[in-house]
Design a protein around this motif. Structure first.
Motif, PDB file in Angstrom:
ATOM      1  N   ASN A  70       0.808  -1.225   0.000  1.00 41.23           N
ATOM      2  CA  ASN A  70       0.000   0.000   0.000  1.00 41.23           C
ATOM      3  C   ASN A  70       0.839   1.271   0.000  1.00 41.23           C
ATOM      4  N   ASP A  71       2.030   1.229   0.586  1.00 34.39           N
ATOM      5  CA  ASP A  71       2.894   2.413   0.576  1.00 34.39           C
ATOM      6  C   ASP A  71       3.613   2.583  -0.756  1.00 34.39           C
ATOM      7  N   LEU A  72       3.423   1.642  -1.684  1.00 39.45           N
ATOM      8  CA  LEU A  72       4.050   1.710  -3.000  1.00 39.45           C
ATOM      9  C   LEU A  72       3.076   2.113  -4.104  1.00 39.45           C
ATOM     10  N   SER A  73       1.793   2.125  -3.808  1.00 40.47           N
ATOM     11  CA  SER A  73       0.790   2.440  -4.831  1.00 40.47           C
ATOM     12  C   SER A  73      -0.409   3.133  -4.189  1.00 40.47           C
ATOM     13  N   LEU A  74      -0.588   4.395  -4.503  1.00 39.67           N
ATOM     14  CA  LEU A  74      -1.741   5.126  -3.982  1.00 39.67           C
ATOM     15  C   LEU A  74      -3.034   4.513  -4.504  1.00 39.67           C
ATOM     16  N   PHE A  75      -3.028   4.080  -5.752  1.00 37.62           N
ATOM     17  CA  PHE A  75      -4.242   3.505  -6.339  1.00 37.62           C
ATOM     18  C   PHE A  75      -4.664   2.243  -5.587  1.00 37.62           C
ATOM     19  N   LEU A  76      -3.711   1.314  -5.359  1.00 37.22           N
ATOM     20  CA  LEU A  76      -4.057   0.078  -4.657  1.00 37.22           C
ATOM     21  C   LEU A  76      -4.385   0.338  -3.195  1.00 37.22           C
ATOM     22  N   ALA A  77      -3.784   1.367  -2.601  1.00 46.26           N
ATOM     23  CA  ALA A  77      -4.143   1.746  -1.237  1.00 46.26           C
ATOM     24  C   ALA A  77      -5.599   2.204  -1.180  1.00 46.26           C
ATOM     25  N   LYS A  78      -6.033   2.942  -2.204  1.00 44.48           N
ATOM     26  CA  LYS A  78      -7.424   3.388  -2.249  1.00 44.48           C
ATOM     27  C   LYS A  78      -8.376   2.211  -2.447  1.00 44.48           C
ATOM     28  N   VAL A  79      -7.948   1.198  -3.214  1.00 48.70           N
ATOM     29  CA  VAL A  79      -8.788   0.016  -3.404  1.00 48.70           C
ATOM     30  C   VAL A  79      -9.059  -0.658  -2.066  1.00 48.70           C
ATOM     31  N   SER A  80      -8.070  -0.655  -1.160  1.00 46.84           N
ATOM     32  CA  SER A  80      -8.239  -1.323   0.134  1.00 46.84           C
ATOM     33  C   SER A  80      -9.330  -0.683   0.976  1.00 46.84           C
ATOM     34  N   ALA A  81      -9.701   0.557   0.658  1.00 49.70           N
ATOM     35  CA  ALA A  81     -10.757   1.258   1.400  1.00 49.70           C
ATOM     36  C   ALA A  81     -12.013   1.458   0.549  1.00 49.70           C
ATOM     37  N   ASP A  82     -12.058   0.813  -0.616  1.00 50.22           N
ATOM     38  CA  ASP A  82     -13.187   0.972  -1.531  1.00 50.22           C
ATOM     39  C   ASP A  82     -14.453   0.360  -0.926  1.00 50.22           C
ATOM     40  N   GLU A  83     -15.555   1.030  -1.116  1.00 50.34           N
ATOM     41  CA  GLU A  83     -16.814   0.569  -0.539  1.00 50.34           C
ATOM     42  C   GLU A  83     -17.234  -0.794  -1.085  1.00 50.34           C
ATOM     43  N   ARG A  84     -16.730  -1.170  -2.274  1.00 56.32           N
ATOM     44  CA  ARG A  84     -17.051  -2.486  -2.818  1.00 56.32           C
ATOM     45  C   ARG A  84     -16.419  -3.612  -1.999  1.00 56.32           C
ATOM     46  N   LEU A  85     -15.401  -3.285  -1.210  1.00 55.97           N
ATOM     47  CA  LEU A  85     -14.844  -4.235  -0.244  1.00 55.97           C
ATOM     48  C   LEU A  85     -15.422  -3.987   1.142  1.00 55.97           C
ATOM     49  N   ILE A  86     -15.372  -2.717   1.560  1.00 59.50           N
ATOM     50  CA  ILE A  86     -15.718  -2.367   2.935  1.00 59.50           C
ATOM     51  C   ILE A  86     -17.199  -2.590   3.233  1.00 59.50           C
ATOM     52  N   GLY A  87     -18.076  -2.258   2.275  1.00 63.62           N
ATOM     53  CA  GLY A  87     -19.509  -2.414   2.504  1.00 63.62           C
ATOM     54  C   GLY A  87     -19.904  -3.850   2.831  1.00 63.62           C
ATOM     55  N   PRO A  88     -19.560  -4.817   1.962  1.00 68.44           N
ATOM     56  CA  PRO A  88     -19.896  -6.211   2.281  1.00 68.44           C
ATOM     57  C   PRO A  88     -19.240  -6.710   3.569  1.00 68.44           C
ATOM     58  N   MET A  89     -17.977  -6.331   3.818  1.00 68.10           N
ATOM     59  CA  MET A  89     -17.325  -6.774   5.050  1.00 68.10           C
ATOM     60  C   MET A  89     -17.990  -6.178   6.277  1.00 68.10           C
ATOM     61  N   ARG A  90     -18.446  -4.939   6.167  1.00 66.13           N
ATOM     62  CA  ARG A  90     -19.147  -4.296   7.284  1.00 66.13           C
ATOM     63  C   ARG A  90     -20.391  -5.104   7.659  1.00 66.13           C
ATOM     64  N   GLN A  91     -21.120  -5.573   6.649  1.00 66.77           N
ATOM     65  CA  GLN A  91     -22.291  -6.397   6.924  1.00 66.77           C
ATOM     66  C   GLN A  91     -21.903  -7.734   7.557  1.00 66.77           C
ATOM     67  N   LEU A  92     -20.865  -8.361   7.040  1.00 68.72           N
ATOM     68  CA  LEU A  92     -20.464  -9.674   7.538  1.00 68.72           C
ATOM     69  C   LEU A  92     -19.915  -9.598   8.961  1.00 68.72           C
ATOM     70  N   MET A  93     -19.173  -8.528   9.266  1.00 66.76           N
ATOM     71  CA  MET A  93     -18.584  -8.366  10.601  1.00 66.76           C
ATOM     72  C   MET A  93     -19.560  -7.792  11.616  1.00 66.76           C
ATOM     73  N   GLY A  94     -20.497  -6.968  11.137  1.00 64.01           N
ATOM     74  CA  GLY A  94     -21.337  -6.215  12.056  1.00 64.01           C
ATOM     75  C   GLY A  94     -20.552  -5.130  12.763  1.00 64.01           C
ATOM     76  N   ASP A  95     -19.491  -4.660  12.112  1.00 64.90           N
ATOM     77  CA  ASP A  95     -18.613  -3.643  12.683  1.00 64.90           C
ATOM     78  C   ASP A  95     -17.857  -2.997  11.532  1.00 64.90           C
ATOM     79  N   GLU A  96     -17.126  -1.922  11.841  1.00 63.78           N
ATOM     80  CA  GLU A  96     -16.348  -1.243  10.806  1.00 63.78           C
ATOM     81  C   GLU A  96     -15.053  -2.013  10.542  1.00 63.78           C
ATOM     82  N   PRO A  97     -14.786  -2.387   9.287  1.00 64.65           N
ATOM     83  CA  PRO A  97     -13.551  -3.114   8.978  1.00 64.65           C
ATOM     84  C   PRO A  97     -12.342  -2.167   8.985  1.00 64.65           C
TER      85      PRO A  97
END
Length: 289
Positions: free
Chosen positions: A78-105
């Motif tokens: 993530n410290d080597l690519s701003l684009f891939l760092a942004k993907v790690s916080a993309d709602e297409r990942l975070i949204g489903p994980m938030r539902q599965l965890m019942g908490d903020e990922p």
């Protein structure tokens, strides 16, 4: 095509029962092409930096397999690519994980699994004799020593096609319901489930086109098949923990970033001074989008 960020009841039940979920083509072709470009750029940076400094980067996992040299993974990134760092916080990942965890990922670690064949060995970078397939394991076998929570979920974003020949992720559905004891076999790299606890010939391949997201539980038993396709099978893997666990910021990858970044900066300065010219270029493969 609508971007799916909210899971259905059927999706949630599938994850509860099986420990994984595949969201096909969550990222579009343009985004996938950008991921491929970033993966090539990172590979060139890490290998050329290794050559410039006369030491193999601690981020680089490179092997001599039965079919030739192969880059297995680079971690962290993530410290080597701003684009891939942004993907790690993309709602297409975070949204489903938030539902599965019942908490903020909260991001815990990230890595780029390349499984990328190289046309030839790179003089100056030692290779370990091994195969590119990973042992039959679950991630929590690695997290257990740090007392990390079992509720960690990983997301694997497919940068290339995951098909039968490319060494796809292979999972044992339902194996996340109980942690199976692991050991370290003398002839393999890493932890592996004790062979009498699971059918090593069982499980299923997770096949998906580029841009898909695979979500899987930290206790889900998985490995991957060998890549015999002649092209890379790159997965961008991010692991998140539920915020209530409060295990700290960048505790797993932070030491590697601090250790490796001075060498990467020194490589860049050597280029600026005209003391080093890049030797390695990422191989060119046909793009499959």
């Amino acid at each position: 095509m609508a971007v799916k960020t909210e899971l259905t009841g059927e999706d949630l039940e599938h994850f509860r029962e099986n420990g994984y979920l595949v969201l096909p083509q969550a990222f579009n072709a343009e985004e996938v092409a950008r991921m491929q470009h970033e993966a090539d750029r990172i590979l060139e940076l890490i290998i050329n930096s290794s050559l410039a400094n006369g030491r193999k980067s601690g981020r680089l996992d490179i092997l001599q397999t039965s079919t030739g040299p192969m880059v297995r993974k680079i971690q962290p990134i993530n410290d080597l690519s701003l684009f891939l760092a942004k993907v790690s916080a993309d709602e297409r990942l975070i949204g489903p994980m938030r539902q599965l965890m019942g908490d903020e990922p909260i991001l815990m670690e990230e890595k780029l699994n390349y499984k990328e064949p190289l046309p030839e060995a790179i003089e100056g970078i030692p290779l370990v004799d091994s195969e590119d397939r990973f042992p039959v394991h679950n991630d929590w076998a690695y997290y257990l020593a740090q007392d990390y929570p079992q509720e960690i979920i990983s997301s694997a974003v497919t940068i290339d096609p995951c098909d039968e020949s490319s060494g796809p992720l292979h999972v044992w559905p339902g194996s996340h319901k109980q942690h199976l004891k692991h050991h370290r076999p003398p002839n393999k790299r890493g932890w592996e489930v004790l062979p009498d606890l699971i059918d090593f010939d069982g499980g299923i391949d997770l096949l998906a086109p580029p841009g898909s997201v695979m979500l899987f539980h930290s206790v889900l038993v998985h490995n991957s098949r060998p890549n015999i396709s002649g092209r890379p099978r790159r997965l961008m893997i991010y692991s998140h923990y539920p915020r209530q666990s409060d295990i700290g910021h960048d505790v797993r990858n932070g030491p590697s970033r601090l250790r490796e970044s001075p060498y990467e900066w020194e490589y860049q300065r050597a280029k600026d001074r005209g003391e080093f010219e890049d030797v390695f270029q990422a191989p060119v493969f046909s793009r499959f989008l």
